[in-house]
Design a protein around this motif. Sequence first.
Motif, mmCIF file in Angstrom:
data_model
loop_
_atom_site.group_PDB
_atom_site.id
_atom_site.type_symbol
_atom_site.label_atom_id
_atom_site.label_comp_id
_atom_site.label_asym_id
_atom_site.label_seq_id
_atom_site.Cartn_x
_atom_site.Cartn_y
_atom_site.Cartn_z
ATOM 1 N N ILE A 165 17.159 -23.160 -96.259
ATOM 2 C CA ILE A 165 16.454 -24.295 -96.846
ATOM 3 C C ILE A 165 15.110 -23.831 -97.399
ATOM 4 O O ILE A 165 14.527 -22.857 -96.926
ATOM 5 C CB ILE A 165 16.249 -25.435 -95.830
ATOM 6 C CG1 ILE A 165 15.307 -25.010 -94.703
ATOM 7 C CG2 ILE A 165 17.570 -25.904 -95.282
ATOM 8 C CD1 ILE A 165 14.946 -26.160 -93.762
ATOM 9 N N LEU A 166 14.618 -24.532 -98.406
ATOM 10 C CA LEU A 166 13.412 -24.100 -99.108
ATOM 11 C C LEU A 166 12.152 -24.653 -98.445
ATOM 12 O O LEU A 166 11.453 -25.531 -98.980
ATOM 13 C CB LEU A 166 13.468 -24.543 -100.577
ATOM 14 C CG LEU A 166 14.658 -23.998 -101.368
ATOM 15 C CD1 LEU A 166 14.668 -24.593 -102.775
ATOM 16 C CD2 LEU A 166 14.609 -22.477 -101.416
ATOM 17 N N GLY A 167 11.847 -24.160 -97.272
ATOM 18 C CA GLY A 167 10.646 -24.578 -96.571
ATOM 19 C C GLY A 167 10.743 -25.995 -96.053
ATOM 20 O O GLY A 167 11.700 -26.731 -96.295
ATOM 21 N N THR A 177 16.402 -29.919 -89.180
ATOM 22 C CA THR A 177 16.714 -28.570 -89.653
ATOM 23 C C THR A 177 15.474 -27.941 -90.244
ATOM 24 O O THR A 177 14.790 -28.540 -91.087
ATOM 25 C CB THR A 177 17.825 -28.615 -90.724
ATOM 26 O OG1 THR A 177 18.962 -29.312 -90.208
ATOM 27 C CG2 THR A 177 18.241 -27.202 -91.129
ATOM 28 N N SER A 178 15.158 -26.718 -89.807
ATOM 29 C CA SER A 178 13.970 -26.010 -90.298
ATOM 30 C C SER A 178 14.280 -24.523 -90.442
ATOM 31 O O SER A 178 15.292 -24.037 -89.948
ATOM 32 C CB SER A 178 12.789 -26.210 -89.340
ATOM 33 O OG SER A 178 13.128 -25.776 -88.045
ATOM 34 N N VAL A 179 13.407 -23.823 -91.133
ATOM 35 C CA VAL A 179 13.591 -22.386 -91.348
ATOM 36 C C VAL A 179 13.379 -21.614 -90.054
ATOM 37 O O VAL A 179 14.107 -20.662 -89.749
ATOM 38 C CB VAL A 179 12.619 -21.871 -92.433
ATOM 39 C CG1 VAL A 179 12.764 -20.358 -92.613
ATOM 40 C CG2 VAL A 179 12.884 -22.573 -93.760
ATOM 41 N N ILE A 180 12.384 -22.034 -89.288
ATOM 42 C CA ILE A 180 12.090 -21.422 -87.996
ATOM 43 C C ILE A 180 11.984 -22.526 -86.955
ATOM 44 O O ILE A 180 11.783 -23.694 -87.304
ATOM 45 C CB ILE A 180 10.770 -20.605 -88.034
ATOM 46 C CG1 ILE A 180 9.600 -21.514 -88.424
ATOM 47 C CG2 ILE A 180 10.901 -19.430 -88.995
ATOM 48 C CD1 ILE A 180 8.251 -20.830 -88.352
#
Length: 229
Positions: free
Chosen positions: A220-222, A183-186
Amino acid sequence: MAFANRLRSSLPLQVLVSKVLRSEPVSAAAQRAVVCPTLSKTNNKSDESSRNFDSNSSKNNKEEKVKLPLVLFGGYGKYASTLYIAAVKTDSLDKVESEILDFVHSIKNTPELSQFTKDPTVPARSRVKAMADISSQFEHSETTKNFLAVLAEHGGLNHVEAIAKKFVELTMAHKGIVEVNVTSVIPLPAEEGKELKETMQEILGHGKTVMLEQKIDPGILGGIVVEYQ
């Protein structure tokens, strides 16, 4: 997915289901009498019907002990485990997986079939007949044919997708495939995804195959979150 290489028209399924519904009109009494059991941890019917399926599917096979690659719990897990054992005994694991995933795909893409599998007022004999016709139409293996027949008889067709997911967990474990959720921001760049997959392969070691699944979560925070079992 297994069904990706075996796309089929939904028209034959619509015709089959329509034919069964026309030939088996549901009376008001039948609608009140038929109840669809729930496949849960406390449902004894799921235990009984899964045992019946195991007995039916292995009648003509030499008795042998099959070790499950994973221990699954609950009604869905019991059905999936029984299906896995039957498929291994008949040396048809890949074929059964493909057939079950095809059937789930057909349900999702055929409104009439989807409604048919979810309707608790359809008499058991109509459900069983419809599954027999579908299995014959698409030349299902005996294992898949028996499995769908048991689900139809016991009102479990509306749970086939959940059972299929559990079954795939077993087949993946059998093949040494480990699903790694990232899971990632982008979206990860291709090169980073490749490096992460290689790193996870080193962590998991020889005999395991990494299947990377990416998810996007702006919350999520980075960084990234990596999960696997």
